[in-house]
Design a protein around this motif. Sequence first.
Motif, short mmCIF file in Angstrom:
data_model
loop_
_atom_site.label_atom_id
_atom_site.label_comp_id
_atom_site.label_asym_id
_atom_site.label_seq_id
_atom_site.Cartn_x
_atom_site.Cartn_y
_atom_site.Cartn_z
N THR A 5 0.81 -1.21 0.00
CA THR A 5 0.00 0.00 0.00
C THR A 5 0.85 1.27 0.00
O THR A 5 0.30 2.36 -0.10
CB THR A 5 -0.98 0.02 1.18
OG1 THR A 5 -0.26 -0.07 2.39
CG2 THR A 5 -1.99 -1.11 1.06
N LEU A 74 0.33 6.59 2.56
CA LEU A 74 -0.67 7.51 2.03
C LEU A 74 -1.60 7.97 3.14
O LEU A 74 -2.14 7.14 3.89
CB LEU A 74 -1.49 6.80 0.95
CG LEU A 74 -2.68 7.57 0.37
CD1 LEU A 74 -2.20 8.74 -0.46
CD2 LEU A 74 -3.54 6.63 -0.47
N TRP A 77 -7.62 8.85 1.17
CA TRP A 77 -8.03 8.20 -0.07
C TRP A 77 -9.39 8.71 -0.55
O TRP A 77 -9.78 8.48 -1.69
CB TRP A 77 -8.08 6.67 0.10
CG TRP A 77 -8.94 6.20 1.23
CD1 TRP A 77 -8.51 5.87 2.48
CD2 TRP A 77 -10.37 6.02 1.24
NE1 TRP A 77 -9.59 5.50 3.27
CE2 TRP A 77 -10.74 5.58 2.52
CE3 TRP A 77 -11.36 6.19 0.27
CZ2 TRP A 77 -12.06 5.30 2.88
CZ3 TRP A 77 -12.69 5.92 0.62
CH2 TRP A 77 -13.01 5.48 1.91
N HIS A 80 -10.35 10.34 -4.04
CA HIS A 80 -10.42 9.55 -5.28
C HIS A 80 -11.85 9.13 -5.64
O HIS A 80 -12.09 8.72 -6.78
CB HIS A 80 -9.52 8.32 -5.13
CG HIS A 80 -9.26 7.59 -6.41
ND1 HIS A 80 -8.53 8.13 -7.43
CD2 HIS A 80 -9.63 6.37 -6.82
CE1 HIS A 80 -8.46 7.27 -8.42
NE2 HIS A 80 -9.12 6.19 -8.08
N ILE A 124 -4.97 2.84 -4.57
CA ILE A 124 -5.93 3.41 -3.63
C ILE A 124 -6.88 2.32 -3.13
O ILE A 124 -7.22 2.27 -1.95
CB ILE A 124 -6.72 4.57 -4.28
CG1 ILE A 124 -5.78 5.69 -4.74
CG2 ILE A 124 -7.79 5.10 -3.33
CD1 ILE A 124 -4.93 6.28 -3.65
#
Length: 152
Positions: A5, A74, A77, A80, A124
Motif C-alpha cells: 500500500t 498515504l 483516499w 479519489h 488506492i
Amino acid sequence: MTSVTTMTAALEPAYRDRLMSLAREVSFEAGVRLFEEGRRADRFWIVRTGTVALDLRVPGRRAAVIESLGQGELVGWSWHFPPYLWHLGAEATSPVRAWEFDAEAVRVMCAGDAEFGRAVAVWIGRVVAQRLHASRVRLLDLYAPYGSGGAM
C-alpha cells in the motif's frame, strides 16, 4: 500497513515519477488536524517523516484512533471517490513532513492516461481495503464484548 500500500511498492517508477511531479513539500506540527471526517477531500499526502493518526468519530465517545501512519504511507483516499468527502479524520501526532498532492490535478492526470489511472486506482483500492480491515479490528478491540473479534 503492508508494503503493497506504500506508493513505492504500489506504483512502477514511471508512474511514481509522474505522480511526484505534482507533489509539494509541506510540514505539520504535532496536534495539527489534516482533515475532519465529512469535510471536502481536495488533497492527500504521503508521509516523509513523522506520524499521522487516523481517527473515527464515535457518538457519545471521543474519536477512536484507527491507525497510525508513517514514512511512505498515504494519508487520505477519499479524494479519489465522489462525493470527495473524508471518511475519517487525521491528526499529526508528531512533527510531520510530507508530500502534498492536489486531488483534482491527480484525477485529471488519471483521466488523461488510462494505464496510469488504473495503477493509481489499484493502489488506492488496496489502501481502502487495508484501512477498512484496520477500522474493523480497532473498533472490535475497543467496543466489542471480549472474544467477539475472533477468527471468522
